[in-house]
Design an enzyme around this catalytic site. Structure first.
Site, mmCIF file in Angstrom:
data_model
loop_
_atom_site.group_PDB
_atom_site.id
_atom_site.type_symbol
_atom_site.label_atom_id
_atom_site.label_comp_id
_atom_site.label_asym_id
_atom_site.label_seq_id
_atom_site.Cartn_x
_atom_site.Cartn_y
_atom_site.Cartn_z
ATOM 1 N N ASP A 132 7.850 0.519 -10.382
ATOM 2 C CA ASP A 132 6.908 -0.487 -10.859
ATOM 3 C C ASP A 132 6.727 -1.526 -9.735
ATOM 4 O O ASP A 132 7.696 -2.161 -9.309
ATOM 5 C CB ASP A 132 7.503 -1.140 -12.116
ATOM 6 C CG ASP A 132 6.594 -2.192 -12.702
ATOM 7 O OD1 ASP A 132 6.573 -2.326 -13.916
ATOM 8 O OD2 ASP A 132 5.903 -2.894 -11.932
ATOM 9 N N ASP A 163 -3.097 -4.611 -7.013
ATOM 10 C CA ASP A 163 -4.319 -3.880 -7.340
ATOM 11 C C ASP A 163 -4.078 -2.891 -8.473
ATOM 12 O O ASP A 163 -4.198 -1.668 -8.289
ATOM 13 C CB ASP A 163 -4.789 -3.154 -6.056
ATOM 14 C CG ASP A 163 -6.054 -2.364 -6.269
ATOM 15 O OD1 ASP A 163 -6.833 -2.691 -7.188
ATOM 16 O OD2 ASP A 163 -6.261 -1.390 -5.516
#
Ligand code: SAM
Length: 305
Positions: free
Chosen positions: A156, A182
């Protein structure tokens, strides 16, 4: 989760805006020799084929890089007026397509790698969670033989960023980092995660440059995100820039066609002081070249300069 694959969207108008802003920001930061830590929290696969199955399905590059390249770098006939920032972006993409025809689109990891400086010992940290894209990214990066200069983690990116900031000091003692955030915003909680991440990181590392891409879509969380980011920056007395590009509706679409993504924005925390004037020149050219129909437009706001 994980239905999003960037390959369907590579080179679209959102990538054009994102990567133009990324390159202009990096160019400025790289004018100073001390090393930079670059982080891409949501890296994607790194390289995309514009003539592959995925790209063909959506054909989104046709309304992005393909259209821009054809207008500003036509094989024949007069070229439209460009700007130094767009030239820099087009040169970067062209560098991946030595044959002259657009076959490959470089994602943000390759855009950043292209600009990194070995002599300054810049470092690039990439995070990608999707099992397939993460494998493809690792394979693409391995071909660069960049050694410890680049790392890829199937983690993550919001979590992975935490231990990286503040970055280690350069030889001159300065700590410098650029972070691209993003996400695909496939899950609604991404909006809150982005805001939470910026809030935490500008406290831990107030001088870092953070670039956030966001979609402009009729969803309350999306609408709120740039507003929340402005508030966070204002509260922390950090300068910011917010740029958006809307290409508008496709006039050939019928009433039952899904419009797809027609607008997006880039929010930059601690932007280079030159970025505003760069985008003042560049956004109108992007709009004139990529704008299609109803709803097209651009915005540029800044504070704290
Ligand atoms: N930054 C890339 C570029 O400009 O070329 C495009 C990235 S794409 C918009 C978002 C990517 O984030 C997808 O490949 C998705 O699989 C990945 N992703 C989604 N959630 C993630 C997370 N929490 N951490 C890392 N990657 C994630």
């Amino acid at each position: 989760m994980f239905s999003y694959r960037h390959a369907f969207h590579a080179g679209n108008h959102a990538d054009v805006l994102k990567h133009t802003v990324l390159i202009a920001t990096l160019r400025h930061l790289m004018q100073k020799p001390p090393s930079l830590t670059l982080v891409d929290t949501h890296a994607g696969a790194g390289l995309y084929r514009l003539d592959g199955d995925y790209a063909e399905t959506g054909g989104e590059a046709k309304d992005g890089i393909v259209k821009l390249m054809a207008a500003l770098r036509p094989a024949q006939g007069p070229a439209g007026a460009s700007t130094p920032a767009l030239d820099d972006y087009l040169d970067t993409v062209a560098g991946f397509n030595p044959s002259g025809s657009l076959r490959v689109y470089p994602g943000s990891p390759f855009v950043m790698h292209q600009l990194m400086r070995a002599e300054s010992r810049d470092r690039l940290k990439l995070f990608e969670l999707h099992p397939t894209d993460s494998r493809t990214l690792s394979a693409n990066i391995a071909q660069l033989e960049a050694g410890r200069q680049i790392s890829v983690a199937r983690e993550d990116g919001f979590e992975g960023l935490r231990p990286l900031l503040p970055p280690p000091p350069s030889a001159t003692g300065s700590r410098r980092a650029l972070v691209l955030i993003d996400p695909s915003y496939e899950i609604k909680t991404d909006y809150a995660k982005v805001a939470g991440c910026i809030q935490e990181q500008i406290r831990r590392f107030p001088t870092g440059t953070f670039l956030v891409w966001y979609p402009v879509i009729p969803r309350p969380e999306a609408h709120d995100l740039p507003r929340r980011l402005k508030t966070l920056c204002n509260q922390a007395s950090r300068p910011w820039l917010n740029a958006s590009l809307a290409i508008g509706q496709d006039p050939t679409n019928g009433p039952d066609d899904r419009p797809g993504l027609t607008a997006s924005g880039m929010f930059v925390v601690n932007p280079p002081h030159t970025l505003k004037s760069t985008l003042q020149a560049t956004l109108p050219v992007l709009l004139a070249t990529l704008g299609r129909g109803r709803g097209k437009g651009q915005t540029l706001e800044t504070a704290g300069f």
